[in-house]
Design a protein around this motif. Structure first.
Motif, PDB file in Angstrom:
ATOM      1  N   ASN A 111       0.823  -1.210   0.000  1.00  0.00           N
ATOM      2  CA  ASN A 111       0.000   0.000   0.000  1.00  0.00           C
ATOM      3  C   ASN A 111       0.861   1.266   0.000  1.00  0.00           C
ATOM      4  O   ASN A 111       2.018   1.236   0.430  1.00  0.00           O
ATOM      5  N   VAL A 112       0.227   2.347  -0.481  1.00  0.00           N
ATOM      6  CA  VAL A 112       0.906   3.649  -0.444  1.00  0.00           C
ATOM      7  C   VAL A 112       0.519   4.325   0.859  1.00  0.00           C
ATOM      8  O   VAL A 112      -0.648   4.686   1.069  1.00  0.00           O
ATOM      9  N   PRO A 113       1.484   4.486   1.796  1.00  0.00           N
ATOM     10  CA  PRO A 113       1.138   5.034   3.104  1.00  0.00           C
ATOM     11  C   PRO A 113       1.017   6.552   3.061  1.00  0.00           C
ATOM     12  O   PRO A 113       1.546   7.213   2.165  1.00  0.00           O
ATOM     13  N   ASN A 114       0.341   7.075   4.066  1.00  0.00           N
ATOM     14  CA  ASN A 114       0.254   8.531   4.184  1.00  0.00           C
ATOM     15  C   ASN A 114       1.589   9.122   4.621  1.00  0.00           C
ATOM     16  O   ASN A 114       2.007  10.168   4.124  1.00  0.00           O
ATOM     17  N   ASP A 115       2.264   8.441   5.576  1.00  0.00           N
ATOM     18  CA  ASP A 115       3.570   8.912   6.057  1.00  0.00           C
ATOM     19  C   ASP A 115       4.583   7.813   5.766  1.00  0.00           C
ATOM     20  O   ASP A 115       4.657   6.805   6.477  1.00  0.00           O
ATOM     21  N   THR A 116       5.311   7.984   4.709  1.00  0.00           N
ATOM     22  CA  THR A 116       6.236   6.930   4.250  1.00  0.00           C
ATOM     23  C   THR A 116       7.298   6.618   5.295  1.00  0.00           C
ATOM     24  O   THR A 116       7.555   5.458   5.618  1.00  0.00           O
ATOM     25  N   THR A 131       5.915   4.852   8.479  1.00  0.00           N
ATOM     26  CA  THR A 131       5.573   3.460   8.194  1.00  0.00           C
ATOM     27  C   THR A 131       6.825   2.611   8.056  1.00  0.00           C
ATOM     28  O   THR A 131       6.912   1.488   8.591  1.00  0.00           O
ATOM     29  N   GLU A 180       4.557   6.287  -5.305  1.00  0.00           N
ATOM     30  CA  GLU A 180       3.557   6.454  -6.348  1.00  0.00           C
ATOM     31  C   GLU A 180       3.381   5.101  -7.022  1.00  0.00           C
ATOM     32  O   GLU A 180       3.958   4.101  -6.603  1.00  0.00           O
TER      33      GLU A 180
END
Length: 530
Positions: free
Chosen positions: A22-27, A30, A53
């Motif tokens: 998944n694409v996290p909100n806070d890379t 995470t 992305e």
């Protein structure tokens, strides 16, 4: 909340990749959370691929040795090491980015005072190995010293550990040194370096006490030999007394031997190699006298030669030398609690009589004569020249039973499971073993406290000339005595037979003469009186 399945990779140096779909909100947050979970499971080479992305991915890992941090791998720093665009990384990925020769960090080490492995924080066989780690890996060891009264500990029923292993179990960045043995129950929670030293674990017993001076004359012969000599003395006295009381065999000169006291006095004079006042004249007594005198001459020579040796060399009581004698000894067996478990299944007698000595040097207690213990050969040789285990005359207070090895022990450095520097430690130890450095250091500590004129501790060799004479040493002399006694008995029997024959012959001749006299007298009376 993330979870990584617990696993132990076969190759601890292999790259361990995780892919987050998944694409996290806070890379970064995470990535930090996921890598921290992997780090807590000792997966130090984990790399995380996380999408930014649709066609762009970041590759994160933990920098285990940031320069601004103190302890090695204790405070890892999240680091972005690569970026993937449309399936292609911008830099090479499949390489270990840790330079283990330039770590520049500190490793906390728990040290147990176990000479000569760890004597002081700066001296000992394992301390020299740690110094090689420092030199080759550019690390510094923060040492925490613990006395010999401590213990590496045992696993508790609740799964935790006692003793010094508890500190390593709680803090996985600690390592432990101090003659740590590899034990099966420790392998679940701990890991070890390759073994750098192995030695025989042996029984150490007190040396036998010296024989009191007043007993020296008596210990030349065994008690059974003294008993046989006494019985023989009585038998010879009785035979001389009997032979002297056979009226037909005794001459006038042997009348003084007709009492048992006089016969015993004659035997005693011969037994102590003293000149007799009167020699026996009867053939049977002469045979007994000469045979017994020859036997005593041989015994006296053996006694005098052994007496000279005993008076010029120290004599000891019986020395415990075998496993069976350790079991039967009245001295208790004592030492570390770890050694007691050795006999739990193999020997219940020793297990029951084993005394756990806490806070005491077991070998020093052996030197005082209070205990028997188990110790490594390396340690015994290390302290062999110290005053605690040596008499003022240079003789040892302890005796090592080399013939009965209790078991072979190997020693290693212990740390938490999947310790990140295990491979580097193993490589350095293998190099030291191959180059002979550990063997050289071992020899150095073996000879450290020994005086220049020290000789190997060999009780068997030092007392090999001090032999108690037994019946086996008198086989030749007893054979001669037996031959003389047989000859004496034969002579005694022949004398009796010859005497009886001569007595009957004289009786026959006298009777015949009297018959002739009677016949002549009758003839005379008949001719001249009638």
């Amino acid at each position: 909340m993330f979870k990584i399945q617990t696993m132990v990779p076969y190759n601890m140096s292999a790259e361990f990749f995780l892919f987050y779909t998944n694409v996290p909100n806070d890379t970064r947050a995470t990535a930090l959370e996921i890598l921290q979970i992997a780090f807590d499971q000792s997966k130090f080479t984990t790399k995380l691929i996380i999408p930014i992305e649709r066609d762009v991915f970041y590759l994160y890992n933990f920098n285990l040795y940031p320069k601004e941090k103190k302890y090695c791998a204790a405070h890892p720093m999240l680091t972005l090491i690569n970026t993937c665009y449309h399936g292609v990384f911008t830099k090479r990925v499949y390489r270990n980015n840790y330079d283990f020769s330039r770590l520049n960090c500190t490793i906390p080490v728990i040290m147990m005072e176990i000479p000569p492995f760890v004597i002081t924080p700066n001296d000992g066989l394992e301390v020299l190995i740690l110094k090689e780690f420092e030199r080759r890996l550019n690390v510094t060891f923060e040492k925490s010293m613990n006395s010999m009264s401590g213990s590496w500990g045992m696993k508790q029923p609740n799964g935790t550990w006692s003793g010094l292993l508890e500190q390593i179990y709680i803090d996985p960045f600690n390592i432990g040194v101090g003659a740590v043995s590899l034990k099966e129950d420790r392998l679940i929670d701990f890991d070890y370096t390759t073994d750098y030293f192995s030695e025989s674990m042996l029984f150490v017993v007190p040396t036998a006490d010296r024989v009191e001076e007043w007993k020296l004359i008596m210990i030349i012969f065994s008690w059974s030999t003294w008993l046989v000599l006494f019985i023989l003395f009585v038998v010879i006295s009785v035979l001389i007394w009997i032979a002297s009381n056979v009226e037909e065999l005794v001459t006038a000169d042997d009348r003084n031997l007709t009492t048992f006291g006089s016969a015993m006095l004659l035997s005693l004079q011969v037994a102590i190699a003293f000149a007799v006042d009167k020699q026996p004249r009867a053939l049977a007594n002469r045979m007994l006298f000469i045979t017994y005198a020859l036997f005593i001459i041989i015994v006296s020579c053996l006694y005098q030669s052994a007496l000279i040796d005993i008076l010029t060399n120290p004599q000891y009581q019986h020395q415990i030398k075998t496993y069976e004698e350790v079991v039967d000894a009245s001295i208790p067996l004592g030492g570390s609690s770890e050694y007691r478990e050795i006999f739990n299944e193999s020997d219940k007698v020793l297990y029951d009589k084993y005394v756990i000595l806490s806070g005491e040097n077991a070998v020093y207690q052996v030197a005082k004569g209070a205990f028997i213990t188990i110790s490594g050969e390396f340690y015994v040789k290390f302290i062999s020249g110290t005053p605690e285990v040596t008499h003022q005359d240079g003789t040892s207070k302890i005796y090592v039973i080399y013939d009965d090895v209790v078991y072979i022990d190997t020693f290693r450095i212990v740390f938490s499971k999947n310790y990140v520097l295990k491979k580097q430690f193993d490589d350095i130890i293998d190099g030291l073993l191959t180059a002979g450095f550990i063997a050289k250091w071992t020899q150095y500590y073996t000879n450290q406290y020994r005086p220049a004129d020290w000789k190997p501790m060999d009780y068997e060799k030092s007392t090999s000339n001090d032999v108690v004479l037994t019946m086996r040493h008198f086989e030749g002399s007893f054979a001669l005595l037996l031959f003389g006694l047989v000859c004496g008995l034969i002579t005694f029997g022949l004398e009796l037979i010859l005497y009886k024959f001569n007595k009957e012959k004289r009786r026959y001749l006298i009777q015949r003469r009297w018959k002739k006299i009677l016949v002549a007298r009758r003839v005379f009376n008949r001719r001249f009186l009638h």
